[in-house]
Design an enzyme around this catalytic site. Structure first.
Site, mmCIF file in Angstrom:
data_model
loop_
_atom_site.group_PDB
_atom_site.id
_atom_site.type_symbol
_atom_site.label_atom_id
_atom_site.label_comp_id
_atom_site.label_asym_id
_atom_site.label_seq_id
_atom_site.Cartn_x
_atom_site.Cartn_y
_atom_site.Cartn_z
ATOM 1 N N THR A 170 -11.518 6.115 10.624
ATOM 2 C CA THR A 170 -11.785 5.681 11.924
ATOM 3 C C THR A 170 -11.293 6.412 12.997
ATOM 4 O O THR A 170 -11.311 6.127 14.041
ATOM 5 C CB THR A 170 -11.085 4.250 12.013
ATOM 6 O OG1 THR A 170 -9.655 4.409 11.565
ATOM 7 C CG2 THR A 170 -11.758 2.850 11.379
ATOM 8 N N LYS A 226 0.742 -1.116 -0.193
ATOM 9 C CA LYS A 226 -0.039 0.126 0.039
ATOM 10 C C LYS A 226 0.729 1.215 -0.045
ATOM 11 O O LYS A 226 1.785 1.556 0.895
ATOM 12 C CB LYS A 226 -0.899 -0.034 1.374
ATOM 13 C CG LYS A 226 -1.820 1.198 1.237
ATOM 14 C CD LYS A 226 -2.847 1.163 2.462
ATOM 15 C CE LYS A 226 -2.515 1.677 3.686
ATOM 16 N NZ LYS A 226 -2.276 3.200 3.773
ATOM 17 N N ASP A 257 -13.179 14.935 -4.372
ATOM 18 C CA ASP A 257 -13.342 16.277 -5.188
ATOM 19 C C ASP A 257 -14.426 16.312 -6.172
ATOM 20 O O ASP A 257 -15.248 15.316 -5.925
ATOM 21 C CB ASP A 257 -11.985 16.433 -5.926
ATOM 22 C CG ASP A 257 -11.591 17.947 -6.096
ATOM 23 O OD1 ASP A 257 -12.547 18.647 -6.768
ATOM 24 O OD2 ASP A 257 -10.294 18.297 -5.948
ATOM 25 N N ASP A 297 -3.322 4.057 -2.031
ATOM 26 C CA ASP A 297 -4.184 5.096 -1.182
ATOM 27 C C ASP A 297 -4.226 6.230 -0.857
ATOM 28 O O ASP A 297 -3.752 6.875 -0.046
ATOM 29 C CB ASP A 297 -3.850 4.277 0.561
ATOM 30 C CG ASP A 297 -4.689 4.479 1.231
ATOM 31 O OD1 ASP A 297 -5.927 4.945 1.312
ATOM 32 O OD2 ASP A 297 -4.348 4.566 2.691
ATOM 33 N N ARG A 310 3.317 -1.410 10.655
ATOM 34 C CA ARG A 310 4.327 -1.802 11.411
ATOM 35 C C ARG A 310 4.739 -3.032 11.952
ATOM 36 O O ARG A 310 5.973 -3.387 12.201
ATOM 37 C CB ARG A 310 4.168 -0.692 12.686
ATOM 38 C CG ARG A 310 4.300 0.803 12.245
ATOM 39 C CD ARG A 310 3.796 1.805 13.070
ATOM 40 N NE ARG A 310 2.187 1.759 13.010
ATOM 41 C CZ ARG A 310 1.606 2.500 13.760
ATOM 42 N NH1 ARG A 310 1.981 3.539 14.612
ATOM 43 N NH2 ARG A 310 0.200 2.461 13.830
ATOM 44 N N LYS A 363 -7.280 8.281 -1.377
ATOM 45 C CA LYS A 363 -8.483 8.571 -0.929
ATOM 46 C C LYS A 363 -8.809 10.039 -1.726
ATOM 47 O O LYS A 363 -9.339 11.081 -0.893
ATOM 48 C CB LYS A 363 -8.287 8.929 0.402
ATOM 49 C CG LYS A 363 -8.116 7.601 1.395
ATOM 50 C CD LYS A 363 -8.222 8.022 2.721
ATOM 51 C CE LYS A 363 -7.760 6.837 3.729
ATOM 52 N NZ LYS A 363 -6.417 6.634 3.755
HETATM 53 O O1 C5P Z 1 1.131 0.446 11.060
HETATM 54 P P1 C5P Z 1 -0.184 -0.058 11.037
HETATM 55 O O2 C5P Z 1 -0.588 -1.611 10.663
HETATM 56 O O3 C5P Z 1 -1.181 0.319 12.187
HETATM 57 O O4 C5P Z 1 -0.685 0.614 9.985
HETATM 58 C C1 C5P Z 1 -2.043 0.621 9.118
HETATM 59 C C2 C5P Z 1 -2.189 1.062 7.943
HETATM 60 O O5 C5P Z 1 -3.494 1.418 7.636
HETATM 61 C C3 C5P Z 1 -1.720 2.628 8.049
HETATM 62 O O6 C5P Z 1 -1.384 3.107 6.401
HETATM 63 C C4 C5P Z 1 -2.756 3.449 8.343
HETATM 64 O O7 C5P Z 1 -2.860 5.062 7.746
HETATM 65 C C5 C5P Z 1 -3.905 2.729 7.672
HETATM 66 N N1 C5P Z 1 -5.285 2.978 8.075
HETATM 67 C C6 C5P Z 1 -5.509 2.615 9.362
HETATM 68 N N2 C5P Z 1 -7.007 2.914 9.754
HETATM 69 C C7 C5P Z 1 -7.796 3.080 8.911
HETATM 70 C C8 C5P Z 1 -7.697 3.505 7.748
HETATM 71 C C9 C5P Z 1 -6.234 3.290 7.031
HETATM 72 O O8 C5P Z 1 -4.888 2.322 10.327
HETATM 73 N N3 C5P Z 1 -9.018 3.258 9.322
#
Ligand code: C5P
Length: 235
Positions: free
Chosen positions: A122, A36, A68, A63, A213, A65
């Site tokens: 979220t 992503k 517009d 991603d 992560r 999003k």
């Molecule tokens: O590191 P981690 O697993 O928390 O990363 C989750 C990824 O998903 C990040 O790129 C974050 O911006 C994205 N994301 C999220 N929650 C959402 C939408 C996207 O954690 N509701």
């Protein structure tokens, strides 16, 4: 490890520097994950990085999003699709006309990436919704926007794994659900609060798991990814 043509794990490349993203990617394998690319990395590295990843045979979820006026979103979606990405997204709150235009933009590209929508971020809670004039419950708003995305011809939505069962039930098995907020049993929570394990998310109906992560910051990212796959195979 060979997973096959449709790996369910999408590794979030949340890096500021393209070199750091590429260093990680060198350790991964397109047969067992997709990638992503979000706003930070795309803004720093541009479409060239996306093309590099596509040329390495990775499925790329762009991603960005988009949100517009319909014409602008249609053109952005067309341009994104021409990069050869596997998936891209728009905000469902842009409305029916915007999402339909997005669908048409994707079609004009001659490619067939999955086009999905973000419903309610979220990061927003009930009081944040009220501040922008939404008086309905958060869950109803998620369902309303997901249904609108489906009516507009989109392929699915980004949602929390906790919403997946409800959305699959209401919108059917073909409507694709992409869920972040995933943490393997052994991983740290980082700044996520409502997390779900990979196995639980798939059981609840998620089609693709966005994981950052726990893989990107692992000492051995490939091993971390393979361990998650093993967790999934044992469910
Ligand atoms: O590191 P981690 O697993 O928390 O990363 C989750 C990824 O998903 C990040 O790129 C974050 O911006 C994205 N994301 C999220 N929650 C959402 C939408 C996207 O954690 N509701």
């Amino acid at each position: 490890m060979s997973i096959g043509p449709d790996p369910r794990i999408v590794v979030a490349l949340d890096f500021a520097q393209p070199a750091d993203a590429l260093h990680l990617v060198e350790q991964l394998n397109p047969a067992i994950c997709r990638l992503k690319v979000g706003k930070e990395l795309f803004t720093a590295a541009g479409p060239q990085l996306v093309e590099t990843l596509v040329n390495k045979s990775f499925g790329v979820f762009l991603d960005l999003k988009f949100h517009d006026i319909p014409t602008t979103v249609a053109k952005a979606c067309e341009a994104a699709s021409r990069l050869g990405v596997w998936m891209l997204n728009v905000h469902a709150s842009g409305g029916f006309d915007m999402m339909q235009a997005a669908r048409e933009g994707v079609s004009r590209s001659g490619r067939q990436p999955l086009l999905i929508a973000v419903t309610v971020l979220t990061s927003m809670n009930q009081s944040a919704l009220l501040q922008i004039g939404v008086e309905d419950t958060l869950q109803n708003q998620v369902l309303r926007l997901a249904a609108l995305a489906q009516q507009s011809g989109l392929d699915g939505v980004v949602c929390s794994a906790q919403e997946a069962q409800m959305l699959k039930k209401k919108l059917g098995p073909e409507f694709c659900l992409v869920t972040p907020g995933i943490r393997p049993k052994s991983a740290s929570l980082d700044d996520q609060s409502r997390v779900v394990t990979p196995a639980q998310a798939l059981t609840w109906g998620s089609d693709y798991l966005v994981i950052g992560r726990p893989i990107t910051q692992a000492e051995n990212p490939l091993l971390a990814l393979e361990t998650i796959h093993q967790e999934l195979q044992q469910r």
